[in-house]
Motif scaffolding. Structure first.
Motif, PDB file in Angstrom:
ATOM      1  N   MET A   1       0.852  -1.193   0.000  1.00 20.33           N
ATOM      2  CA  MET A   1       0.000   0.000   0.000  1.00 20.33           C
ATOM      3  C   MET A   1       0.893   1.251   0.000  1.00 20.33           C
ATOM      4  SD  MET A   1      -2.944   1.146   2.741  1.00 20.33           S
ATOM      5  CE  MET A   1      -3.781  -0.431   2.618  1.00 20.33           C
ATOM      6  N   ASP A   2       0.740   2.100  -1.030  1.00 23.25           N
ATOM      7  CA  ASP A   2       1.601   3.278  -1.129  1.00 23.25           C
ATOM      8  C   ASP A   2       1.123   4.397  -0.207  1.00 23.25           C
ATOM      9  OD1 ASP A   2      -0.598   4.395  -2.330  1.00 23.25           O
ATOM     10  OD2 ASP A   2       0.236   4.444  -4.338  1.00 23.25           O
ATOM     11  N   PHE A   3       1.882   5.500  -0.198  1.00 22.36           N
ATOM     12  CA  PHE A   3       1.620   6.602   0.733  1.00 22.36           C
ATOM     13  C   PHE A   3       0.231   7.199   0.538  1.00 22.36           C
ATOM     14  CE2 PHE A   3       1.541  11.225   1.331  1.00 22.36           C
ATOM     15  CZ  PHE A   3       1.762  11.307   2.698  1.00 22.36           C
ATOM     16  N   PHE A   4      -0.171   7.454  -0.728  1.00 21.34           N
ATOM     17  CA  PHE A   4      -1.430   8.148  -0.982  1.00 21.34           C
ATOM     18  C   PHE A   4      -2.642   7.268  -0.666  1.00 21.34           C
ATOM     19  CE2 PHE A   4       1.562  10.391  -3.853  1.00 21.34           C
ATOM     20  CZ  PHE A   4       1.495  11.622  -3.238  1.00 21.34           C
ATOM     21  N   THR A   5      -2.512   5.951  -0.838  1.00 19.62           N
ATOM     22  CA  THR A   5      -3.594   5.045  -0.446  1.00 19.62           C
ATOM     23  C   THR A   5      -3.751   5.064   1.071  1.00 19.62           C
ATOM     24  OG1 THR A   5      -3.111   3.628  -2.348  1.00 19.62           O
ATOM     25  CG2 THR A   5      -4.497   2.704  -0.611  1.00 19.62           C
ATOM     26  N   ARG A   6      -2.611   5.012   1.773  1.00 21.95           N
ATOM     27  CA  ARG A   6      -2.676   5.095   3.245  1.00 21.95           C
ATOM     28  C   ARG A   6      -3.245   6.433   3.685  1.00 21.95           C
ATOM     29  NH1 ARG A   6       2.587   2.987   2.872  1.00 21.95           N
ATOM     30  NH2 ARG A   6       3.450   4.989   3.540  1.00 21.95           N
ATOM     31  N   PHE A   7      -2.869   7.500   2.980  1.00 21.35           N
ATOM     32  CA  PHE A   7      -3.394   8.821   3.318  1.00 21.35           C
ATOM     33  C   PHE A   7      -4.907   8.860   3.109  1.00 21.35           C
ATOM     34  CE2 PHE A   7      -4.356  13.315   2.409  1.00 21.35           C
ATOM     35  CZ  PHE A   7      -3.760  13.922   3.511  1.00 21.35           C
ATOM     36  N   GLY A   8      -5.397   8.240   2.030  1.00 22.21           N
ATOM     37  CA  GLY A   8      -6.840   8.182   1.771  1.00 22.21           C
ATOM     38  C   GLY A   8      -7.584   7.465   2.882  1.00 22.21           C
ATOM     39  N   PHE A   9      -7.059   6.314   3.307  1.00 20.35           N
ATOM     40  CA  PHE A   9      -7.694   5.598   4.412  1.00 20.35           C
ATOM     41  C   PHE A   9      -7.556   6.374   5.724  1.00 20.35           C
ATOM     42  CE2 PHE A   9      -7.252   1.721   1.700  1.00 20.35           C
ATOM     43  CZ  PHE A   9      -8.598   1.386   1.695  1.00 20.35           C
ATOM     44  N   GLY A  10      -6.479   7.171   5.834  1.00 20.63           N
ATOM     45  CA  GLY A  10      -6.325   8.024   7.008  1.00 20.63           C
ATOM     46  C   GLY A  10      -7.421   9.080   7.080  1.00 20.63           C
ATOM     47  N   LEU A  11      -7.832   9.603   5.914  1.00 20.33           N
ATOM     48  CA  LEU A  11      -8.933  10.568   5.874  1.00 20.33           C
ATOM     49  C   LEU A  11     -10.222   9.939   6.387  1.00 20.33           C
ATOM     50  CD1 LEU A  11      -8.326  12.186   2.348  1.00 20.33           C
ATOM     51  CD2 LEU A  11      -7.580  13.048   4.568  1.00 20.33           C
ATOM     52  N   VAL A  12     -10.444   8.689   5.992  1.00 20.34           N
ATOM     53  CA  VAL A  12     -11.642   7.969   6.467  1.00 20.34           C
ATOM     54  C   VAL A  12     -11.576   7.809   7.986  1.00 20.34           C
ATOM     55  CG1 VAL A  12     -12.945   5.814   6.350  1.00 20.34           C
ATOM     56  CG2 VAL A  12     -11.887   6.748   4.275  1.00 20.34           C
ATOM     57  N   SER A  13     -10.397   7.460   8.488  1.00 18.43           N
ATOM     58  CA  SER A  13     -10.230   7.271   9.930  1.00 18.43           C
ATOM     59  C   SER A  13     -10.493   8.561  10.694  1.00 18.43           C
ATOM     60  CB  SER A  13      -8.811   6.770  10.218  1.00 18.43           C
ATOM     61  OG  SER A  13      -8.600   6.608  11.602  1.00 18.43           O
ATOM     62  N   VAL A  14     -10.010   9.684  10.154  1.00 12.42           N
ATOM     63  CA  VAL A  14     -10.244  10.989  10.790  1.00 12.42           C
ATOM     64  C   VAL A  14     -11.737  11.290  10.845  1.00 12.42           C
ATOM     65  CG1 VAL A  14      -9.976  13.479  10.488  1.00 12.42           C
ATOM     66  CG2 VAL A  14      -7.999  11.986  10.236  1.00 12.42           C
ATOM     67  N   TRP A  15     -12.450  11.057   9.740  1.00 11.33           N
ATOM     68  CA  TRP A  15     -13.875  11.377   9.686  1.00 11.33           C
ATOM     69  C   TRP A  15     -14.682  10.496  10.634  1.00 11.33           C
ATOM     70  CZ3 TRP A  15     -16.687  15.249   8.928  1.00 11.33           C
ATOM     71  CH2 TRP A  15     -18.056  15.143   8.661  1.00 11.33           C
ATOM     72  N   ARG A  16     -14.263   9.277  10.836  1.00 14.20           N
ATOM     73  CA  ARG A  16     -14.981   8.387  11.750  1.00 14.20           C
ATOM     74  C   ARG A  16     -14.852   8.838  13.202  1.00 14.20           C
ATOM     75  NH1 ARG A  16     -13.382   2.523   8.970  1.00 14.20           N
ATOM     76  NH2 ARG A  16     -14.934   2.637   7.284  1.00 14.20           N
ATOM     77  N   ARG A  17     -13.875   9.691  13.465  1.00 15.55           N
ATOM     78  CA  ARG A  17     -13.696  10.249  14.818  1.00 15.55           C
ATOM     79  C   ARG A  17     -14.235  11.681  14.909  1.00 15.55           C
ATOM     80  NH1 ARG A  17      -9.202   7.074  13.783  1.00 15.55           N
ATOM     81  NH2 ARG A  17      -8.690   5.535  15.412  1.00 15.55           N
ATOM     82  N   LYS A  18     -15.125  12.037  14.002  1.00 19.35           N
ATOM     83  CA  LYS A  18     -15.631  13.420  13.927  1.00 19.35           C
ATOM     84  C   LYS A  18     -16.350  13.853  15.191  1.00 19.35           C
ATOM     85  CE  LYS A  18     -19.838  11.957  11.432  1.00 19.35           C
ATOM     86  NZ  LYS A  18     -19.460  10.528  11.281  1.00 19.35           N
ATOM     87  N   VAL A  19     -16.963  12.920  15.907  1.00 24.42           N
ATOM     88  CA  VAL A  19     -17.693  13.265  17.137  1.00 24.42           C
ATOM     89  C   VAL A  19     -16.742  13.852  18.179  1.00 24.42           C
ATOM     90  CG1 VAL A  19     -19.090  12.344  19.010  1.00 24.42           C
ATOM     91  CG2 VAL A  19     -19.436  11.505  16.687  1.00 24.42           C
ATOM     92  N   ILE A  20     -15.475  13.438  18.136  1.00 27.67           N
ATOM     93  CA  ILE A  20     -14.477  13.966  19.067  1.00 27.67           C
ATOM     94  C   ILE A  20     -13.727  15.148  18.464  1.00 27.67           C
ATOM     95  CG2 ILE A  20     -12.361  13.422  20.345  1.00 27.67           C
ATOM     96  CD1 ILE A  20     -13.309  10.502  20.429  1.00 27.67           C
ATOM     97  N   ILE A  21     -13.320  15.003  17.204  1.00 30.82           N
ATOM     98  CA  ILE A  21     -12.445  15.989  16.570  1.00 30.82           C
ATOM     99  C   ILE A  21     -13.152  17.323  16.323  1.00 30.82           C
ATOM    100  CG2 ILE A  21     -11.128  16.511  14.474  1.00 30.82           C
ATOM    101  CD1 ILE A  21     -10.456  13.543  14.287  1.00 30.82           C
TER     102      ILE A  21
END
Length: 257
Positions: A1-21
């Motif tokens: 998995m390259d950097f940009f794919t990991r970054f894309g999944f990182g965006l999903v992870s951030v949004w799933r924590r939106k209730v806190i962030i």
């Protein structure tokens, strides 16, 4: 998995924590407002814009790239493309913000060309307004996903919308300084280029055909470059949005639900 794919999944992870962030970012922004109210300064103003921009960035991540990835069932190719596009967009926007803020705070020397300085000065206060304007459609679409997806399949929505937004920003100068319109070449150029951009942005709305959009996309990119050169940098955002609009128009293809 390259950097940009990991970054894309990182965006999903951030949004799933939106209730806190999101509440945390809102609280930080509120603190910066209090600080600015107690000790008004350019630093306080820059902090307000920065914290608001970060808050809106998280919302942007949730309602545009994450939604697109969800619609495509997190296909690795789509995740990588969204990660790459979002990464580049964030780098450009925040680099511009940091540069303009550094100029205003006298941390670095301002550019020697007056029109560049004028464009950058207008960019800072316009940034939250532009971000909000870009976020409104997908925020609405977030609650009516089927209709929102269908709309983007029938017409090149982002090409049209960002083109119209670019035209409005560019026409701000002629409207604000209408009484001295013919004194400045930049104001006349802004009026002409803004009018042309406005008209061309409506064409793909009336005739949403890929071959027409491809030609208009190239023209919009050319207009965005002309704005920067001839019309006080297009107030920065006018030029940037026109170029992005052209990219969307050129790449658009109709698709069904």
């Amino acid at each position: 998995m390259d950097f940009f794919t990991r970054f894309g999944f990182g965006l999903v992870s951030v949004w799933r924590r939106k209730v806190i962030i999101l509440p945390a970012l809102f609280a930080v922004n509120l603190v910066t407002w209090i600080y600015f109210w107690v000790r008004p300064s350019l630093l306080g103003f820059a902090l307000i814009i920065l914290t608001l921009a970060v808050f809106l960035t998280v919302v942007f991540i949730g309602v545009i790239p994450v939604v697109i990835m969800e619609e495509n069932n997190y296909d690795p190719g789509v995740v990588r493309r969204m990660g790459l596009d979002t990464f580049i967009s964030l780098i450009i926007v925040y680099a511009l913000f940091i540069y303009v803020s550094s100029v205003l705070l006298a941390l670095i020397k301002p550019p020697s060309y007056l029109f560049v300085m004028m464009a950058l000065l207008f960019a800072l206060p316009l940034t939250p307004i532009v971000v909000l304007a870009v976020l409104v459609p997908p925020l609405i679409g977030y609650f009516i996903r089927d209709k929102w997806r269908s709309l983007r399949g029938r017409i090149p929505f982002w090409g049209v919308y960002l083109g119209l937004l670019s035209a409005v920003i560019l026409l701000l100068m002629p409207m604000m300084y209408f009484r001295v319109l013919f004194v400045s070449t930049s104001l006349i150029n802004a009026l002409i280029l803004g009018g042309i951009t406005l008209i061309l942005s409506l064409v793909p709305l009336l005739y949403p055909r890929p071959e027409i959009c491809r030609v208009l996309g190239l023209v919009m990119v050319f207009l965005g470059i002309l704005m920067w050169i001839l019309a006080a940098g297009g107030l920065t955002w006018g030029s940037v949005l026109a170029i992005i609009s052209g990219g969307y128009l050129y790449d658009w293809r109709p698709w069904s639900k």
